[in-house]
Design a protein around this motif. Sequence first.
Motif, short mmCIF file in Angstrom:
data_model
loop_
_atom_site.label_atom_id
_atom_site.label_comp_id
_atom_site.label_asym_id
_atom_site.label_seq_id
_atom_site.Cartn_x
_atom_site.Cartn_y
_atom_site.Cartn_z
N CYS A 1 36.48 -57.55 -14.63
CA CYS A 1 37.76 -56.80 -14.14
C CYS A 1 38.55 -56.68 -12.98
CB CYS A 1 37.56 -55.20 -14.69
SG CYS A 1 36.85 -54.17 -13.39
N LEU A 2 37.38 -57.15 -11.90
CA LEU A 2 37.93 -56.96 -10.48
C LEU A 2 37.55 -58.69 -10.16
CD1 LEU A 2 36.00 -54.02 -8.73
CD2 LEU A 2 38.51 -54.49 -9.58
N SER A 3 37.61 -59.57 -10.99
CA SER A 3 37.30 -60.88 -10.31
C SER A 3 38.72 -61.67 -11.34
CB SER A 3 35.94 -61.52 -11.11
OG SER A 3 36.13 -62.73 -11.03
N ARG B 1 38.55 -50.87 -13.17
CA ARG B 1 38.39 -50.62 -11.74
C ARG B 1 37.06 -50.99 -11.31
NH1 ARG B 1 40.97 -45.60 -9.53
NH2 ARG B 1 40.69 -46.84 -7.69
N GLY B 2 36.27 -51.54 -11.78
CA GLY B 2 34.84 -51.60 -11.21
C GLY B 2 34.04 -50.42 -11.15
N GLN B 3 34.37 -49.62 -11.96
CA GLN B 3 33.33 -48.09 -11.89
C GLN B 3 32.61 -47.96 -13.25
OE1 GLN B 3 36.24 -45.02 -10.68
NE2 GLN B 3 36.83 -45.88 -9.04
N CYS B 4 32.71 -48.58 -14.31
CA CYS B 4 32.01 -48.41 -15.51
C CYS B 4 31.17 -49.28 -15.77
CB CYS B 4 33.09 -47.85 -16.42
SG CYS B 4 33.80 -49.34 -17.35
N GLY B 5 31.29 -50.61 -15.66
CA GLY B 5 30.54 -51.69 -16.06
C GLY B 5 30.67 -52.36 -17.47
N ARG C 1 25.34 -61.45 -12.87
CA ARG C 1 26.19 -60.30 -13.40
C ARG C 1 27.40 -59.87 -12.69
NH1 ARG C 1 22.66 -54.73 -13.36
NH2 ARG C 1 21.07 -55.50 -12.05
N ILE C 2 28.53 -59.72 -13.07
CA ILE C 2 29.66 -59.43 -12.18
C ILE C 2 30.58 -58.55 -13.10
CG2 ILE C 2 29.70 -61.43 -10.84
CD1 ILE C 2 32.37 -61.89 -12.43
N ASN C 3 31.31 -57.76 -12.14
CA ASN C 3 32.42 -56.90 -13.06
C ASN C 3 33.59 -58.03 -13.22
OD1 ASN C 3 31.51 -54.69 -10.99
ND2 ASN C 3 31.31 -54.40 -13.24
N THR D 1 31.12 -56.17 -17.84
CA THR D 1 29.81 -56.85 -17.28
C THR D 1 29.81 -58.08 -17.67
OG1 THR D 1 28.83 -55.06 -16.33
CG2 THR D 1 27.55 -57.25 -16.39
#
Lengths: 213, 328
Positions: free
Chosen positions: A118-120, A100-104, A114-116, A107
């Motif tokens: 999981c949210l892409s 959910r973009g909360q833990c990294g 750098r991006i997450n 990455t």
Amino acid sequence: MSSKKQCSQPGESTGNSTETRRDFIKKSSFLTAIALTPVTIVKSAEKQWDEKFADIFEKVPLTLEVNGVKHSLSVEPRTTLLDLLREEFALTGTKKGCDRGQCGACTVHVNGVRINSCLSLAITNSGKKVTTIEGLANGDDLHPMQEAFIKHDGFQCGYCTSGQIMSATALVKEGHTHSEAEIKEFMSGNICRCGAYPNIVKAIQEVKGGQPS
Amino acid sequence: MNQFQYSRPAEIASAIKLLAKDSNGHFLAGGTNLVDLMKMGVVVTNKLVDINHLPLKQIQKTPTGITIGALATNSEVADSAIVKENFPLLSLAINAGASPQLRNMATTGGNLMQRTRCPYFFDITAPCNKRVPGSGCSALQGYNRMHAIFGANDQCIAVNPSDMNVALTALDATVHVSGVKGERKIKFADFHRLPGDHPELDNTLQKGELITAVDIPASPFNKNVYYLKIRDRTSYAFALVSAAAALHIENNTIKGVRLAMGGVAHKPWRLTAAETFLTGKPVNEDNFKQAAQIAMQGAKAYEYNKFKLKLAPNAVIQALKMASGIAS
């Protein structure tokens, strides 16, 4: 309507020849999904989705480069980049933590940023270059950041480590390493529940000014 | 996540046309909020229009200020030399929000559209008027520590979670939107709305309208600025309270001032009465304290967020002290 099936083969580009438990589960789930999907709507998609929508079960063509290897495949639009990397390409170094973009933990770098993952949605990365933890080392030579994490004991359980290292290499490239406080602020998107933070900061301080990824 | 139809237009007109007849479709930009909401089942969409290929990434000077394309990422805006030179408050606010990874994905338009972080909005088993109109507000009698102290009602006490929006309202930005009926501009203060009788609506966009740009008018607020964000951990957490302060000081006199708060209302909360009080007054702590007191008029707390009645005015005072340089 044609009933042509065109699906990417799991792990085909990675050269994995041994069947693992993960592969087995993946393939059997995949076959179950196919069996449950009406044949008429499992079809190839070769169009540009510009003026119209892809049908709801339709896979959409995707071309992207992962760790220097070019891939052309079709994906369901709801597939995240994280799931594509792990489930299709068997690049399981990128971890799914919160999803959910909360833990990294997920990455990765897309076009060097750098991006997450999981949210892409994977489909939004068409034509882009993705680097995962598997793409950092040069053969048997580890990336300086990987070496530094080992030297400074920058991990304990290791689950967050690939995300930490991907973030850390991007951080050095971004130049946000002027102070310990700045490093901490710009590493705050990567959570480590073992609490290896001080050692992670030491590893980054050693590498700063060195070779970015 | 449910399945949906996907489209990837290259032109703004095509994007608008694709959603024109659909009441349940969504535009997808960075996805940092929408994809999360879709995974949680909070948003169930039948169509996604991927707007990432639209030509909306510019950050440019204009004769009257700057224009920021709706698809410029939060990182691109915060790191932009034009923004840092002219509107440092915006850079400070953006960098106070989310994480570097999320800021690399999240866009300007998407930040304006982000939904509340009220835990009951995210919990699809709980009544929530914002998610299911008419179902009730679980936060009202629930654990409402993060919730509003201004402009709320019994239907919804959620807050807008954005930091960027707090700076943009202070800087008097304008939102450019495009829809089937053509283009229009919305003043930033009128873009987000209070819950009223329609807490399901966060903003005043019409169905199918697309944000194309955010303009910020030139102003003297490029030096004495500060964004103070108070949260449960040092970084990467939503604001309990935040305060944006921008001062135009000449000879220790406040020639102009902009003040706004975040984490206190359903919309970014501009403090116009406090601004009026401070204008023309000398820079000193006593005036800042009086301004903060004026800003708090009408505040109302709930069971678990009473601390905000003290925290908010203190945040305003501290932001003003930092911006004016009388504290560091």
